[in-house]
Enzyme design. Structure first.
Site, PDB file in Angstrom:
ATOM      1  N   ASP A  27     -29.393 -33.564 -15.733  1.00  0.00           N
ATOM      2  CA  ASP A  27     -29.610 -34.798 -14.978  1.00  0.00           C
ATOM      3  C   ASP A  27     -28.428 -35.751 -15.077  1.00  0.00           C
ATOM      4  O   ASP A  27     -27.956 -36.285 -14.060  1.00  0.00           O
ATOM      5  CB  ASP A  27     -30.887 -35.497 -15.454  1.00  0.00           C
ATOM      6  CG  ASP A  27     -32.147 -34.775 -14.992  1.00  0.00           C
ATOM      7  OD1 ASP A  27     -32.022 -33.761 -14.273  1.00  0.00           O
ATOM      8  OD2 ASP A  27     -33.250 -35.226 -15.341  1.00  0.00           O
ATOM      9  N   ARG A 109     -33.627 -47.401 -27.623  1.00  0.00           N
ATOM     10  CA  ARG A 109     -32.960 -47.863 -26.406  1.00  0.00           C
ATOM     11  C   ARG A 109     -32.060 -49.079 -26.611  1.00  0.00           C
ATOM     12  O   ARG A 109     -30.952 -49.128 -26.061  1.00  0.00           O
ATOM     13  CB  ARG A 109     -33.990 -48.143 -25.303  1.00  0.00           C
ATOM     14  CG  ARG A 109     -34.773 -46.919 -24.824  1.00  0.00           C
ATOM     15  CD  ARG A 109     -33.990 -45.653 -24.911  1.00  0.00           C
ATOM     16  NE  ARG A 109     -34.629 -44.507 -24.264  1.00  0.00           N
ATOM     17  CZ  ARG A 109     -34.443 -43.261 -24.655  1.00  0.00           C
ATOM     18  NH1 ARG A 109     -33.664 -43.009 -25.701  1.00  0.00           N
ATOM     19  NH2 ARG A 109     -35.013 -42.261 -24.034  1.00  0.00           N
ATOM     20  N   ASP A 138     -38.148 -46.849 -19.858  1.00  0.00           N
ATOM     21  CA  ASP A 138     -36.771 -46.891 -20.348  1.00  0.00           C
ATOM     22  C   ASP A 138     -35.838 -47.689 -19.448  1.00  0.00           C
ATOM     23  O   ASP A 138     -34.904 -48.334 -19.926  1.00  0.00           O
ATOM     24  CB  ASP A 138     -36.240 -45.467 -20.536  1.00  0.00           C
ATOM     25  CG  ASP A 138     -36.694 -44.846 -21.843  1.00  0.00           C
ATOM     26  OD1 ASP A 138     -37.155 -45.597 -22.720  1.00  0.00           O
ATOM     27  OD2 ASP A 138     -36.590 -43.611 -21.994  1.00  0.00           O
ATOM     28  N   SER A 192     -40.877 -32.998 -20.241  1.00  0.00           N
ATOM     29  CA  SER A 192     -39.624 -33.644 -20.624  1.00  0.00           C
ATOM     30  C   SER A 192     -39.680 -34.044 -22.094  1.00  0.00           C
ATOM     31  O   SER A 192     -40.756 -34.350 -22.626  1.00  0.00           O
ATOM     32  CB  SER A 192     -39.372 -34.879 -19.751  1.00  0.00           C
ATOM     33  OG  SER A 192     -40.350 -35.866 -19.992  1.00  0.00           O
TER      34      SER A 192
END
Length: 416
Positions: A27, A109, A138, A192
């Site tokens: 990705d 994050r 996110d 995922s």
């Protein structure tokens, strides 16, 4: 093409240099090439080692293959900073989102965003880019952090901009641009995965129906509790100012300590959760999370607090914890309210020191003892034997009558 020719021309030239949060996976490799084509800009890649357990060398090689200059490839080992400055402060608060989630993805994050902004300043970039989708949390966490640290930064979020209509078009774009596609990626993974030193999370595809049990193949960080040894593992964790500093008397760095707890938790089937959570963007999602070391650490930290924190301080912390956890979950790590709460929490930890004894067994973390030179526990006060006048039990009668006054008053009114 992913975007129209008109849009392509409008975007080109508006961004000179962008720092991309780059994992080296399919990705973000597609995003890298898409940035070059759509914005016509110079791309700088940043890959963070947060203890995800993957070899990061291939990310560098893949970036080079895609035309990135060696001096524009940044790979940084952030494991110690991650645990010391993000995970440990969060665990001082005993933060748990919606009673279950230990915030493993959420807390990573802001550090990635911070490092990304630091690199943007270093290389003179005018934009940053992330690979988060437009449906998840996110995107919010990254972008709130970017704006808090660099208010004028330009943010590129490809999943909200490009016109790919599905996975098949992404794969075709990768083929057209000679982007390596790992075996099995053509049909996408069955779920995922996100991982770091604190936890791993799995979401999507075969996990989307919350009524169906997750297949065993989903679990990466722990063995099944049913398959764990029929033997107790006894450990002792030492604390100083609210942070774990040692295991079985051996001092360790923050990252080393958490990894050691992860290994112990893994071998004893500890830290699995299957939850449905409320995302900040408004939808519910089902996830399988594994936090082996964090689960042990939380139990130990609450145990040492039980003998070192005053009742009022402890209860206030518990009252504030859901708010603190929600701030982290929603992406407000760099907000003034989180920093204010952190100052209060850190103040409460000044005397949280000592040792906690635990037993690990088949998915369970069992506290068996705790001791501290700063303990507020008094055997003289709690004993049923003669306490030599330290506590006069007759005083309890007046205490109870005073606390009952409003209840008696209410009761009398009800009889009128």
């Amino acid at each position: 093409m992913a975007v129209s020719a008109e849009r392509d021309q409008v975007l080109k030239g508006k961004v000179k240099r962008v720092v991309l949060a780059y994992s080296g996976g399919l990705d973000t490799s597609i995003i890298l090439k898409w940035l070059q084509e759509t914005y016509g800009c110079e791309v700088v890649t940043f890959t963070a080692d947060l203890g995800q357990g993957e070899e990061l060398g291939p990310a560098r090689e893949k970036a080079l293959q895609l035309g990135i200059k060696a001096e524009n490839i940044f790979i940084e080992d952030l494991r110690e900073e991650f645990v010391r400055d993000f995970v440990f402060p969060m665990f001082r608060a005993n933060a748990v989102y919606e009673g279950v989630y230990l915030l493993g993805t959420s807390i990573a994050r802001p550090l990635i965003a911070k490092a990304q902004i630091d690199i943007a300043r270093k290389v003179g970039a005018d934009a940053v880019c992330h690979g988060a989708t437009g449906k998840g949390n996110d995107q919010v966490r990254f972008e709130l952090s970017y704006y808090a640290l660099e208010p004028s930064i330009r943010i590129i979020a490809p999943w909200r901009e490009w016109q790919f209509k599905g996975r098949a078009e992404l794969i075709e774009f990768a083929r057209q641009h000679s982007i390596p596609i790992a075996t099995g990626k053509e049909n996408d993974a069955p779920y995922s995965v996100d991982a770091n030193l604190l936890h791993s999370s799995s979401e999507g595809k075969v996990l989307e129906d919350p009524a169906h049990k997750a297949p065993e193949m989903v679990y990466q960080r722990t063995i099944s509790p049913m398959e764990a040894p029929d033997q107790v593992t006894a450990i002792k964790i030492g604390f100083a100012k609210g942070d774990a500093v040692s295991i079985d008397g051996k001092n360790m760095s923050p990252a080393t300590l958490l990894k050691t707890l992860n290994d112990l938790g893994r071998d004893n089937g500890i830290g699995r959760i299957d939850l449905v959570e409320n995302r900040f963007v408004g939808m519910k999602s089902r996830g399988i999370y594994e936090t082996p070391g964090g689960t042990i650490l939380l139990a130990a930290h609450r145990a040492i607090e039980s003998i070192t924190l005053d009742r009022g301080a402890g209860h206030l912390k518990d009252d504030l914890m859901p708010r603190y956890a929600e701030l982290i979950y929603n992406g407000f790590w760099f907000s003034p309210e989180r920093e204010m709460l952190q100052a209060l929490i850190d103040k409460s930890q000044e005397h949280v020191e000592g040792e906690v004894m635990l037993e690990l067994y088949k998915g369970n973390v069992i506290v068996t003892g705790r001791s501290s030179p700063k303990s507020l526990y008094s055997s003289t006060l709690v004993t049923f034997e003669d306490d030599r006048g330290a506590y006069d039990q007759k005083d309890a009668a007046g205490f109870i009558r005073l606390n009952a006054l409003r209840l008696r008053t209410l009761g009398m009114r009800g009889r009128d």
